[in-house]
Write an enzyme that holds these catalytic residues in place. Structure first.
Site, PDB file in Angstrom:
ATOM      1  N   HIS A 298       4.174   9.549 -22.343  1.00 47.25           N
ATOM      2  CA  HIS A 298       3.785  10.738 -21.585  1.00 47.25           C
ATOM      3  C   HIS A 298       4.862  11.285 -20.690  1.00 47.25           C
ATOM      4  O   HIS A 298       4.667  12.309 -20.039  1.00 47.25           O
ATOM      5  CB  HIS A 298       2.564  10.440 -20.714  1.00 47.25           C
ATOM      6  CG  HIS A 298       1.295  10.419 -21.487  1.00 47.25           C
ATOM      7  ND1 HIS A 298       0.543  11.543 -21.718  1.00 47.25           N
ATOM      8  CD2 HIS A 298       0.660   9.410 -22.123  1.00 47.25           C
ATOM      9  CE1 HIS A 298      -0.509  11.227 -22.431  1.00 47.25           C
ATOM     10  NE2 HIS A 298      -0.467   9.937 -22.701  1.00 47.25           N
ATOM     11  N   LYS A 484      -1.590  21.463  -9.942  1.00 50.57           N
ATOM     12  CA  LYS A 484      -1.136  20.277 -10.662  1.00 50.57           C
ATOM     13  C   LYS A 484      -0.728  19.238  -9.631  1.00 50.57           C
ATOM     14  O   LYS A 484      -0.587  19.569  -8.461  1.00 50.57           O
ATOM     15  CB  LYS A 484       0.041  20.624 -11.574  1.00 50.57           C
ATOM     16  CG  LYS A 484       1.108  21.487 -10.881  1.00 50.57           C
ATOM     17  CD  LYS A 484       2.192  21.963 -11.830  1.00 50.57           C
ATOM     18  CE  LYS A 484       1.785  23.083 -12.754  1.00 50.57           C
ATOM     19  NZ  LYS A 484       1.644  22.659 -14.137  1.00 50.57           N
ATOM     20  N   ARG A 485      -0.521  18.008 -10.041  1.00 54.21           N
ATOM     21  CA  ARG A 485      -0.031  16.999  -9.113  1.00 54.21           C
ATOM     22  C   ARG A 485       1.203  17.518  -8.395  1.00 54.21           C
ATOM     23  O   ARG A 485       1.962  18.305  -8.963  1.00 54.21           O
ATOM     24  CB  ARG A 485       0.383  15.729  -9.879  1.00 54.21           C
ATOM     25  CG  ARG A 485      -0.722  14.788 -10.211  1.00 54.21           C
ATOM     26  CD  ARG A 485      -0.182  13.577 -10.952  1.00 54.21           C
ATOM     27  NE  ARG A 485       0.605  13.922 -12.118  1.00 54.21           N
ATOM     28  CZ  ARG A 485       1.888  13.595 -12.286  1.00 54.21           C
ATOM     29  NH1 ARG A 485       2.535  12.885 -11.376  1.00 54.21           N
ATOM     30  NH2 ARG A 485       2.525  13.949 -13.388  1.00 54.21           N
ATOM     31  N   LYS A 490       7.937  19.399 -10.949  1.00 51.93           N
ATOM     32  CA  LYS A 490       7.043  20.520 -11.236  1.00 51.93           C
ATOM     33  C   LYS A 490       7.409  21.759 -10.412  1.00 51.93           C
ATOM     34  O   LYS A 490       6.945  22.851 -10.667  1.00 51.93           O
ATOM     35  CB  LYS A 490       5.593  20.111 -10.993  1.00 51.93           C
ATOM     36  CG  LYS A 490       5.065  19.098 -12.031  1.00 51.93           C
ATOM     37  CD  LYS A 490       3.681  18.591 -11.653  1.00 51.93           C
ATOM     38  CE  LYS A 490       3.084  17.614 -12.639  1.00 51.93           C
ATOM     39  NZ  LYS A 490       2.550  18.237 -13.863  1.00 51.93           N
ATOM     40  N   THR A 592      -1.140  20.342 -19.597  1.00 52.51           N
ATOM     41  CA  THR A 592      -2.395  20.793 -20.206  1.00 52.51           C
ATOM     42  C   THR A 592      -3.018  21.887 -19.344  1.00 52.51           C
ATOM     43  O   THR A 592      -3.804  22.685 -19.841  1.00 52.51           O
ATOM     44  CB  THR A 592      -3.412  19.637 -20.348  1.00 52.51           C
ATOM     45  OG1 THR A 592      -3.478  18.933 -19.103  1.00 52.51           O
ATOM     46  CG2 THR A 592      -3.005  18.691 -21.458  1.00 52.51           C
ATOM     47  N   LYS A 596      -5.299  25.375 -20.340  1.00 51.64           N
ATOM     48  CA  LYS A 596      -6.573  25.818 -19.753  1.00 51.64           C
ATOM     49  C   LYS A 596      -6.462  27.276 -19.315  1.00 51.64           C
ATOM     50  O   LYS A 596      -7.355  28.090 -19.561  1.00 51.64           O
ATOM     51  CB  LYS A 596      -6.925  24.964 -18.527  1.00 51.64           C
ATOM     52  CG  LYS A 596      -7.120  23.496 -18.821  1.00 51.64           C
ATOM     53  CD  LYS A 596      -7.130  22.692 -17.502  1.00 51.64           C
ATOM     54  CE  LYS A 596      -6.963  21.214 -17.772  1.00 51.64           C
ATOM     55  NZ  LYS A 596      -6.620  20.455 -16.544  1.00 51.64           N
TER      56      LYS A 596
HETATM   57  C1  LIG Z   1      -5.586  19.672 -16.289  1.00 46.80           C
HETATM   58  C2  LIG Z   1      -5.460  18.958 -15.020  1.00 46.80           C
HETATM   59  C3  LIG Z   1      -4.233  18.418 -14.647  1.00 46.80           C
HETATM   60  C4  LIG Z   1      -2.969  18.586 -15.464  1.00 46.80           C
HETATM   61  O1  LIG Z   1      -2.312  19.753 -15.047  1.00 46.80           O
HETATM   62  P1  LIG Z   1      -0.795  20.039 -15.452  1.00 46.80           P
HETATM   63  O2  LIG Z   1      -0.595  21.425 -14.981  1.00 46.80           O
HETATM   64  O3  LIG Z   1      -0.727  19.941 -16.931  1.00 46.80           O
HETATM   65  O4  LIG Z   1       0.037  19.056 -14.769  1.00 46.80           O
HETATM   66  C5  LIG Z   1      -4.139  17.749 -13.441  1.00 46.80           C
HETATM   67  N1  LIG Z   1      -5.210  17.608 -12.642  1.00 46.80           N
HETATM   68  C6  LIG Z   1      -6.414  18.124 -12.960  1.00 46.80           C
HETATM   69  C7  LIG Z   1      -7.543  17.936 -12.032  1.00 46.80           C
HETATM   70  C8  LIG Z   1      -6.586  18.806 -14.168  1.00 46.80           C
HETATM   71  O5  LIG Z   1      -7.782  19.294 -14.483  1.00 46.80           O
END
Ligand SMILES: *Cc1c(COP(=O)(O)O)cnc(C)c1O
Length: 750
Positions: A298, A484-485, A490, A592, A596
């Site tokens: 990952h 995101k985290r 990032k 991901t 979304k």
């Molecule tokens: C989808 C999701 C992530 C992943 O987000 P990225 O932008 O791909 O890092 C992280 N946290 C939550 C709560 C999510 O739903």
């Protein structure tokens, strides 16, 4: 599943005088029980098992009712009893995961059930999930997430299937809790809880205990072995019940997916159990492991490729250390018989110095090794495991991530879902149908309806932010979101700088036609990640400064929402216009969140990284906003030398943005450290390790271009619709079909 029977039982529930939590528990238990009965009947034959230290399931109630096909009926029944189904939103969701990796695991389980594939999850039932986040004076503060305080009606404790897990200094009971995963087929997510003594209970107490001390590291090692060994023990035992000791059949009935390196000790445990408890010869046990196990990588960030020091293993897992040693020698013999050079063998070896490398073991054993987006899988082959890719090319493959359109569109964006029912019928079950929308993009009435649906999603977001954070978002604003985290790669900090540059331009009156814009952030920082916490505080300081400035605060707003998690994400992806995916190219394995947003009709403003590339390829670069250096260029800069000062010298606003780190008060020393990391470098890296100043100028231009383009609302809506229409590939239904066919061999006999 007998829907009528479930609905009758729910009708019979008395709501009078009952609180939301009691009602939630009662109704959930009715559905859960029916589902779990189905799941147990289905649990035989070949299956794939997904071992993951995180499952970020999110709120179970609505999703499970939707998957059971009774959400609308239950809503009506409750309404007749005077209960609004939305009241259950106050039940917090269990955050047994940290971010994308855990959410992916949850999407896979959902999609496999929907596709009728036998996929079983194995993980840890943490007493406390990821901390709850609050901001105090702009600083992140952490509070325990006691998710079980609402009850846990979706889980079934299986005392009868508990097993003992041995460590050198203690024996721990692993008690399974089963959660049905509802779909065309009902599968099970099995989470193990550690019991037996106070020391044992610690193992499943916290997700990612702080590991900056030896004690913390040992606890983490215990967690990993605990659930891996519990899963392997169960799978071997289950196999023997059905097939006796004909272990040569094991791989035909079991494919085990290692989600990142955390469960890799399962390999050693499997070999140990076969050789030591069932007298299988070592080479044969290894051969079986090599047919049964697969590994998904990952991340290429070195700090995430786990290495376990020999002394830790010796201390608590001597029986596993013994097996790891033999696996290492076995691998070395194979490397020399393949004619590898000493350097290649060293690169692939399981043991390196005094540590055991989990990724190397996973690659050596894995029948398949996959990355999670095209670029990432290429990088794995080329840069991360080049020797393995040379000697074992057949192992390597790609499975681009996906997300479930049921949670991430049907459930979270009702207005867009009904729009799609009209214009792309059948998309809920078969997401390929979403492409039908392309034909309607030029249709004037489709565009108007699309815009109306997006407006409704945005209103819902505004309400959610008001309710949860007490913030009023600027009316009729363009919503740019980065959720995101929090991690330096990032580049949330780059977004903060870009916003500051826009702020300076507004102040100078250079952007007279600027459309009101909201920059929405949501992120948690690991509690011990100093620099990430500094970035959170900085963004909050920027937000406060802009909010207090009467000259611009009706045009520009920054809001950092607190306690970002799955439920918040559902609102934000439905209500945003622009998805900010701006990682330094080559470092975001897939992402991901980007998918979304795409499904929900946000355009992506992003770099050529991870799955962004595949998004741009499908939806067209012209319908998105692509900027920044590509992975090759950054690689070259790393080699030839990168000096942020050269970029800063040419960009006065970038310099001013950076100087804000020296302007805001810095009580805790965060800003000085951040400033130094960007300008002179820090202990282990060169200045501006993630190339913010290489990309910042282009980023600001892209954001302003979006701002101009948005003002032709219909033309912009066409771009948004094009993204929705092109998102079929990013359904995790497609991803799990890919795993089933190429990795697990669930479609044809292996
Ligand atoms: C989808 C999701 C992530 C992943 O987000 P990225 O932008 O791909 O890092 C992280 N946290 C939550 C709560 C999510 O739903």
């Amino acid at each position: 599943m007998n829907r009528q029977r479930i609905l009758e039982k729910i009708r019979a529930v008395g709501a009078e005088g009952k609180g939301v939590v009691a009602l939630y528990n009662e109704i959930s238990a009715i559905v859960a029980e029916e589902a779990y009965t189905d799941a147990q009947v289905a649990r035989r034959g070949s299956c794939a098992c997904y071992l993951s230290v995180e499952f970020l399931v999110g709120r179970a109630f609505y999703n499970n009712l939707m998957e059971a096909g009774i959400l609308e009926d239950v809503q009506k029944i409750l309404a007749e009893k005077g209960v609004n189904i939305a009241d259950f939103e106050q039940i917090g969701d269990a955050a047994l995961g940290n971010g994308g990796l855990g959410r992916l695991a949850a999407c896979f389980l959902d999609s496999a059930a929907a596709e009728g594939l036998p996929l079983y999850g194995y993980g840890i039932r943490y007493k406390y999930g990821l901390f709850r986040q609050k901001f105090e004076d702009g600083y992140q503060t952490e509070y325990p997430d006691d998710w079980q305080r609402f009850g846990d009606p979706w889980s079934f404790r299986r005392e009868d299937e508990a097993r003992e897990i041995a460590f050198a200094d203690m024996t721990v009971r692993a008690v399974p809790y089963d959660m049905p995963v509802i779909g065309k087929r009902t599968n099970i997510l099995r989470l193990f809880q550690a019991e037996g003594s106070p020391a044992a209970e610690k193992i499943s107490e916290y997700l990612y205990p702080a590991d900056d001390t030896e004690e913390g590291k040992l606890l983490r090692l215990r967690q990993e072995y605990f659930f891996s060994a519990a899963a392997v023990g169960e799978l071997v035992e289950r196999f023997i019940v059905e097939h006796g000791e004909k272990f040569e059949l094991f791989p035909r009935y079991n494919s085990i997916q290692l989600n990142d390196t955390h469960p890799v000790l399962a390999v050693a445990e499997f070999v140990r159990v076969l050789t030591e408890e069932h007298r299988v010869p070592f080479p044969k046990a290894v051969a079986l492991a090599r047919q049964a196990f697969n590994y998904t990588n990952h991340t290429i960030l070195p700090e995430a490729l786990e290495c376990w020091p020999e002394k830790y293993l010796k201390k608590i897992l001597p029986h596993i250390l013994r097996v790891l040693k033999r696996l290492d020698s076995f691998a070395r013999r194979e490397f020399s018989s393949l004619g590898c050079t000493a350097e290649e063998a060293a690169q692939m070896a399981v043991k390196s110095g005094k540590t055991y490398r989990m990724a190397s073991l996973a690659v050596f054993i894995g029948r398949r090794v996959n990355g999670v987006a095209k670029l990432h899988s290429d990088i794995i082959r080329r840069d991360l495991f080049p020797a393995a890719a040379k000697y074992y090319p057949e192992k390597f493959c790609n499975q681009t991530n996906g997300v479930t359109q049921r949670r991430w569109l049907e459930l979270c964006d009702a207005p867009l879902a009904s729009f799609l029912d009209k214009w792309a019928r059948g998309w809920r079950q078969d997401f390929e149908k979403i492409s039908a929308l392309s034909k309607n993009i030029e249709d004037g009435s489709a565009i108007s309806e699309f815009i109306a649906a997006k407006e409704a999603g945005k209103r819902a977001l505004y309400e959610a932010v008001k309710k949860r954070d007490g913030a009023e978002l600027l009316p009729n604003a363009i919503v740019y979101a980065q959720i995101k985290r929090l991690h330096e790669y990032k580049r949330q900090l780059m977004t903060a700088f870009a916003v500051l540059e826009i702020y300076f331009q507004l102040k100078r009156g250079e952007l007279p036609d600027f459309a009101p814009s909201v920059f929405l952030f949501g992120a948690k920082s690991a509690p011990s990640y100093f620099r990430a916490k500094g970035i959170i505080k900085f963004i909050n300081d920027v937000a406060a400064m802009i909010a207090a400035d009467g000259e611009v605060n009706q045009k520009l707003q920054v809001v950092f929402v607190a306690d970002y998690g799955v439920s918040y994400a559902e609102k934000i992806v439905a209500g945003s216009d622009v998805s900010l995916q701006v990682s330094a190219a080559g470092l975001e394995a897939s992402g991901t969140g980007n998918m979304k947003f795409m499904m929900n009709g946000a355009v992506t403003c992003g770099t050529m990284d991870g799955a962004n590339i595949e998004i741009f390829e499908r939806a067209g670069r012209e319908n998105n906003y692509v900027f920044g250096a590509e992975a090759d260029e950054l690689e070259r800069l790393r080699r030839e030398g990168y000096t942020p000062a050269a970029y800063l010298a040419q960009d006065e606003d970038a310099r001013r943005a950076l100087e804000m780190l020296q302007t805001f008060p810095d009580e805790r020393g965060y800003y000085k450290e951040l400033y130094d990391s960007l300008t002179v470098g820090a202990s282990w890296h060169k200045p501006d390790h993630y190339f913010i100043f290489r990309d910042l100028g282009e980023y600001v231009r892209a954001l302003l271009q979006i701002n101009r383009d948005y003002q032709d609302r219909r033309a912009f809506a066409e771009k948004q619709m094009k993204n929705v229409a092109s998102s079929a590939y990013f359904s995790s239904d497609r991803t799990v079909r890919g795993y089933a066919a190429e990795i697990w061999g669930l479609c044809d006999e292996k």
